[in-house]
Design a protein around this motif. Structure first.
Motif, mmCIF file in Angstrom:
data_model
loop_
_atom_site.group_PDB
_atom_site.id
_atom_site.type_symbol
_atom_site.label_atom_id
_atom_site.label_comp_id
_atom_site.label_asym_id
_atom_site.label_seq_id
_atom_site.Cartn_x
_atom_site.Cartn_y
_atom_site.Cartn_z
ATOM 1 N N ILE A 117 0.765 -1.145 -0.043
ATOM 2 C CA ILE A 117 0.148 0.004 0.002
ATOM 3 C C ILE A 117 0.968 1.405 -0.050
ATOM 4 O O ILE A 117 0.605 2.258 -0.786
ATOM 5 N N VAL A 130 -4.402 8.703 2.175
ATOM 6 C CA VAL A 130 -4.325 7.844 0.945
ATOM 7 C C VAL A 130 -4.228 6.418 1.265
ATOM 8 O O VAL A 130 -5.178 5.673 0.915
ATOM 9 N N CYS A 131 -3.097 6.002 2.079
ATOM 10 C CA CYS A 131 -2.929 4.520 2.260
ATOM 11 C C CYS A 131 -4.004 4.094 3.340
ATOM 12 O O CYS A 131 -4.636 2.722 2.874
ATOM 13 N N LEU A 143 1.673 7.303 -6.755
ATOM 14 C CA LEU A 143 0.536 8.151 -6.854
ATOM 15 C C LEU A 143 1.235 9.689 -7.062
ATOM 16 O O LEU A 143 0.561 10.386 -7.612
ATOM 17 N N THR A 167 -2.290 -5.455 -3.501
ATOM 18 C CA THR A 167 -2.971 -5.021 -2.276
ATOM 19 C C THR A 167 -4.221 -5.984 -1.987
ATOM 20 O O THR A 167 -4.373 -6.560 -0.836
ATOM 21 N N GLY A 203 -11.166 0.924 2.132
ATOM 22 C CA GLY A 203 -12.102 0.773 0.804
ATOM 23 C C GLY A 203 -11.862 -0.723 0.572
ATOM 24 O O GLY A 203 -13.038 -1.155 0.142
ATOM 25 N N ILE A 204 -10.806 -1.276 0.342
ATOM 26 C CA ILE A 204 -10.811 -2.639 0.050
ATOM 27 C C ILE A 204 -11.719 -3.633 0.856
ATOM 28 O O ILE A 204 -11.916 -4.553 0.566
ATOM 29 N N LEU A 207 0.610 1.300 -10.435
ATOM 30 C CA LEU A 207 -0.592 1.669 -9.813
ATOM 31 C C LEU A 207 -1.590 0.263 -9.975
ATOM 32 O O LEU A 207 -2.212 -0.219 -9.041
ATOM 33 N N PHE A 218 2.067 1.868 -3.534
ATOM 34 C CA PHE A 218 1.131 2.280 -4.158
ATOM 35 C C PHE A 218 0.980 3.916 -3.949
ATOM 36 O O PHE A 218 0.999 4.549 -4.974
ATOM 37 N N ALA A 219 0.952 4.196 -2.759
ATOM 38 C CA ALA A 219 0.838 5.963 -2.477
ATOM 39 C C ALA A 219 2.230 6.466 -3.135
ATOM 40 O O ALA A 219 2.128 7.795 -3.625
ATOM 41 N N LEU A 242 -2.161 -2.430 -6.865
ATOM 42 C CA LEU A 242 -3.794 -2.321 -6.458
ATOM 43 C C LEU A 242 -4.073 -3.970 -6.400
ATOM 44 O O LEU A 242 -4.744 -4.200 -5.560
ATOM 45 N N VAL A 297 -7.190 3.457 0.802
ATOM 46 C CA VAL A 297 -7.146 2.310 0.109
ATOM 47 C C VAL A 297 -7.517 1.021 1.013
ATOM 48 O O VAL A 297 -7.914 -0.066 0.510
#
Length: 468
Positions: A109, A147-148, A116, A312, A154-155, A305, A112-113, A309, A151
């Motif tokens: 994660i 953001v982390c 971004l 993750t 959200g998942i 990304l 991922f950030a 994703l 993510v």
């Protein structure tokens, strides 16, 4: 809601998706800092063969012991004839692997950030939001942390509603990353120079010439980290259509990941010099820029990304599955075995992600790179122990002859494979524990779990006579 069983390609996507995550984007640079091109190549060969042996061991055990659906934790539990000893061993493996996954998921994660920031530079802002004593919270770090967290949770929300959606997401993102990396390999071939790969000389940061053997040892941990996740299909075998599918997915996932890793690493080393790679903070972006210009940064960021994703989602599912399956087998508190109305292991998901969240706080106190490296250091050694235990259990079956009277197979052949997997595991453990920080952090995860065992399992009344 009835669980949908996952087939070969869904499970293969989990293996590839979990293995080919954020690490691939820094591998050429990481390897250039510990070895020459020849040293890195030899490390890939040694690691590829070693992990292939481990994959064969996993595949063999899946077929011979289809009732043991928890992977290493189930194998550890069944190593002992004493139910009590087996329960402690199984719990220890489940705990250690689960704890390592908190850090591994956080590292993906965080990566991922990090990518971004290519599109949102504000995530690197040094503006101070507030200060408390010596601590200063920078705007960029705070945004990265938010953001982390978004993510992660959200998942979580998606998986709580439909755990099977993880298979669809992972399959789509894995297919996209395979196509993307395939195009990268094709484009990079135009500038590839084999002459860049023939050097065996390597001078470390202290100005000391490092021998080829030491180079291979130094690169072993980096190349092994690339293959963490080989056991993903095994850990998800309870959701698979058959055990044969699990074995095929494990081996096919390893093959696809190996082609991607070796192809990308050697091509980057064949285009950029060792000095360039050592200084690069984004080696694949720099490589692609040499081929297609400045657009390479954006193309690679998008690919990263998508890749991250999918990874993750895959790691969150596997991480939650470990305590869920352990609880169903009596190795963890029964609290983890409860599912919601959608048949999703909501409790396991929530607590697992809550503990992963703790590692995400590392983004507030340091850079993305520092947070990522911290998470990897904590996780690396903890993954080696379950691999080691799995090969020991395979050797036990070979020595006792258990299952060989029912399922045909050569005990000699399986013995050679298991012995090679054991030697490889011991070699990497020895190499990894040369760094005491890695050793104590990795082993510390298991020690903490054992200290908590009497508390967590105090009310566990589940049977230990048939641990699965």
């Amino acid at each position: 809601m009835k669980d949908k069983k996952w087939g070969l390609w869904f499970l293969t996507a989990f293996v590839v998706g979990n293995m080919v995550g954020g690490g691939v984007f820094m591998l050429p640079s990481n390897l250039a800092n510990v070895s020459s091109p020849i040293g890195s190549t030899l490390a890939w060969i040694a690691t590829g063969l070693g992990v292939f042996m481990i994959a064969l061991v996993f595949g063999n055990l899946v077929m011979r012991k289809p009732e043991l659906k928890g992977g290493p934790q189930s194998y550890a539990a069944n190593l002992f004839s004493s139910p009590k000893a087996g329960k402690v061993a199984g719990y220890s493996m489940a705990w250690g692997y689960w704890a390592a996954n908190w850090a591994a998921t956080a590292s993906v994660i965080i990566s991922f950030a990090g990518y971004l920031t290519t599109f949102f530079p504000v995530m690197e802002s040094k503006d101070i939001l507030f200060s408390v004593g010596d601590f200063q919270l920078e705007a960029g770090k705070f945004i990265t942390f938010l953001v982390c967290s978004i993510v992660l949770w959200g998942i979580q929300a998606i998986l709580q509603r439909d755990i099977n959606s993880a298979g669809n997401i992972n399959f789509i993102t894995t297919a996209a990353k395979i196509i993307g990396f395939g195009l990268f390999i094709v484009l990079a071939l135009s500038l590839f120079s084999a002459s860049n790969l023939v050097s065996t000389e390597f001078v470390n940061s202290k100005g000391i010439n490092v021998g080829l053997g030491s180079q291979v040892n130094g690169a072993a941990i980096a190349t092994l980290w690339a293959f963490i996740g080989i056991e993903s299909a095994v850990l998800l075998s309870n959701r698979a259509k058959s055990q044969k599918v699990v074995k095929k997915a494990t081996l096919l996932g390893l093959l696809i990941s190996m082609v991607i890793y070796v192809g990308i690493t050697l091509l980057a080393m064949g285009i950029l010099s060792t000095a360039q790679l050592q200084q690069s903070q984004k080696p694949l972006v720099d490589t692609l820029e040499m081929v297609i210009g400045h657009k390479g940064a954006y193309v690679m960021a998008i690919l990263a990304l998508i890749s991250l994703l999918g990874s993750t989602v895959g790691w969150i599912v596997v991480s939650a599955e470990v305590p869920y399956q352990a609880a169903k087998s009596g190795l963890f508190p029964q609290w983890f075995a409860k599912t919601n109305q959608n048949n999703s292991p909501a409790r396991s998901l929530t607590l697992t992600n809550g503990l992963t969240q703790l590692f995400l706080f590392a983004t507030i106190s340091g850079t993305v790179s520092q947070a990522y490296n911290f998470a990897i250091v904590v996780a690396t050694l903890a993954y080696l122990v379950p691999y080691f235990v799995t090969t020991i259990y395979q050797l036990k079956l070979i020595v006792t002859g258990e299952t060989y009277d029912i399922i045909k197979g050569s005990r000699v052949k399986d013995g050679i494979i298991a012995s090679l997997a054991l030697i490889y595991s011991l070699w990497v453990i020895k190499t990894g524990t040369a760094d005491l920080k890695t050793f104590f952090l990795g082993i510390g995860l298991f020690v903490i779990g054992l200290l908590l065992y009497p508390i967590l399992m105090r009310r566990g009344k589940s049977s230990t006579s048939a641990i699965k």
